[in-house]
Design a protein around this motif. Structure first.
Motif: not given
Lengths: 266, 266
Positions: A15, A17-18, A20, B18-19, B22-24, B26-27, B265-266
């Motif tokens: 997580g 990076v998102v 995309t 956009v997922n 998953a990022a939320y 995973g982090r 990173l975003q």
């Protein structure tokens, strides 16, 4: 024609990076007429990636697209995993080496082992030019399946997709056309819309409907409704989408909903 | 303690959303000390989801988190898939039914079959309250694995994660602490940094490093460098991250790089 995505990289899974790229490729493939069944993101572990790729390849999909893991670092292991899953050796590809060499020569930089690494492709793979970055992609035919490997940097991925991969896929993609309609309904809870949608899908098996709750189910329901039709001609797809979307909107109005056409899912 | 994510839904796979879930997750899981190995997104097909869940469960991870597919519609099949994969029946859960009933009663709405459907959980599952929406989540112990199922709407998912799931996971999560450092290096191509990073990782096996190219590899390289340390105490993790990140930055400066600490990173 079934397709699978592998969007690889520890930074995606944890997580940082998102993802995309998954959305970009899922959308492009759907509009090309492929049926995308899933997207798998895995950490940079060559055995893990190879085992999941093997599993997906054993189902003989038409297409597998991987992103990420093509660069010069120790954790860029995608092509090694593709090679293992496809039962090939990883070999130095002369076209790929030429692409890499040219990039570094432009800046007067030598070809180190880390840079040459980017020119190793699974045996039989073709190098895909990278107009933005350094690492070439790979186009590999494995039985009935085309395996396309692209970098994870979105600007590189998108340039390679639009400039090379999609034009080449159009020659093998099914002649499916997709038509889409989107509308918003205020005042109907998703659980009331569910029965109406279910009946519609029984009447029209080639239609896809998804309801996206945007408000509050009981305190002020707002639904964004997406209707997709797929057919072998554009006209047929557009007609099918029109008919199904209008019927659905009319039935939701009968339940007390107020319909506005258009909207965006993002 | 290994963890897997299943972020389910045709709208995710086909790229209509956009997922971010998953990022939320995973982090959040990484920061809790779990080792997240992968995220699998699948279309709303109960057999497909059940077969992939079975495969992941056979590896006996500590945790599987699913998102999406808990609502009232025909394509909300996640708990049926979890039940099949775990070899359980899907049964009406009294706590879940009470949660659903209360939501609709607040608005004077009856319990239709579509609404009751949301109260069916795999046998042995516990209902997770949903403070934002209608569908309860599910907490299921399956052998050594905890399977947590949450809705796909991000506001619901996040409220349930922070209010219920994470506090409960903290009691079973490993006592791992994660420390992170981020810096930017201008002037060193990723392929030159690769060898330095490789040597650093050999010296410090509990360190994780990822280099993210932000500029152009040969025409003006900019790297965002992420360093992560994991240890059983916060102090140890912070020290390890400090030492490794400072060593790495110094070595990249020796290659002619200009280092700035911090970044995103975003």
């Amino acid at each position: 024609m079934k397709a699978w995505l592998f969007t690889l990289g520890t930074e995606v899974v944890t997580g940082r990076v998102v993802n995309t790229n998954a959305a970009y490729l899922g959308r492009r493939l759907t509009l090309l007429g492929f049926e995308v069944l899933g997207n798998v993101s895995l950490v940079d572990d060559v055995e893990l990636i190879a085992s999941w790729l093997s599993l997906v390849l054993s189902g003989r999909p038409a297409l597998v697209v991987t992103t990420g893991g093509l660069g010069p670092t120790y954790d860029d292991v995608t092509l090694e995993a593709v090679a293992r899953a496809a039962g090939r050796r990883l070999v130095l590809n002369e076209h790929a080496l030429e692409m890499v060499r040219r990039r570094y020569e432009e800046r007067g930089l030598p070809l180190t082992p880390e840079r040459v690494k980017m020119a190793y492709l699974p045996e039989g793979g073709e190098a895909i030019p990278n107009p933005v970055g350094t690492a070439p992609g790979c186009w590999l035919r494995h039985g009935e399946t085309i395996v396309v490997s692209l970098p994870g940097v979105p600007s590189e991925l998108e340039a390679m997709w639009e400039g090379y991969v999609e034009p080449r896929l159009r020659k093998v993609a099914p002649l499916r056309h997709i038509a889409e309609r989107l509308f918003t309904v205020v005042g109907v809870p998703e659980s009331s819309a569910a029965a109406v949608v279910k009946r519609l899908l029984h009447r029209y098996p080639s239609i896809y409907v998804k309801t996206h709750p945007k408000g509050h189910e009981t305190r002020g329901p707002v639904l964004l409704v997406y209707v997709q039709a797929s057919a072998s001609s554009r006209e047929e797809a557009e007609n099918a989408a029109d008919i199904a979307a209008k019927e659905l909107a009319a039935e939701l109005e009968n339940l007390g909903g107020s319909v506005t056409w258009g909207g965006s899912l993002q």
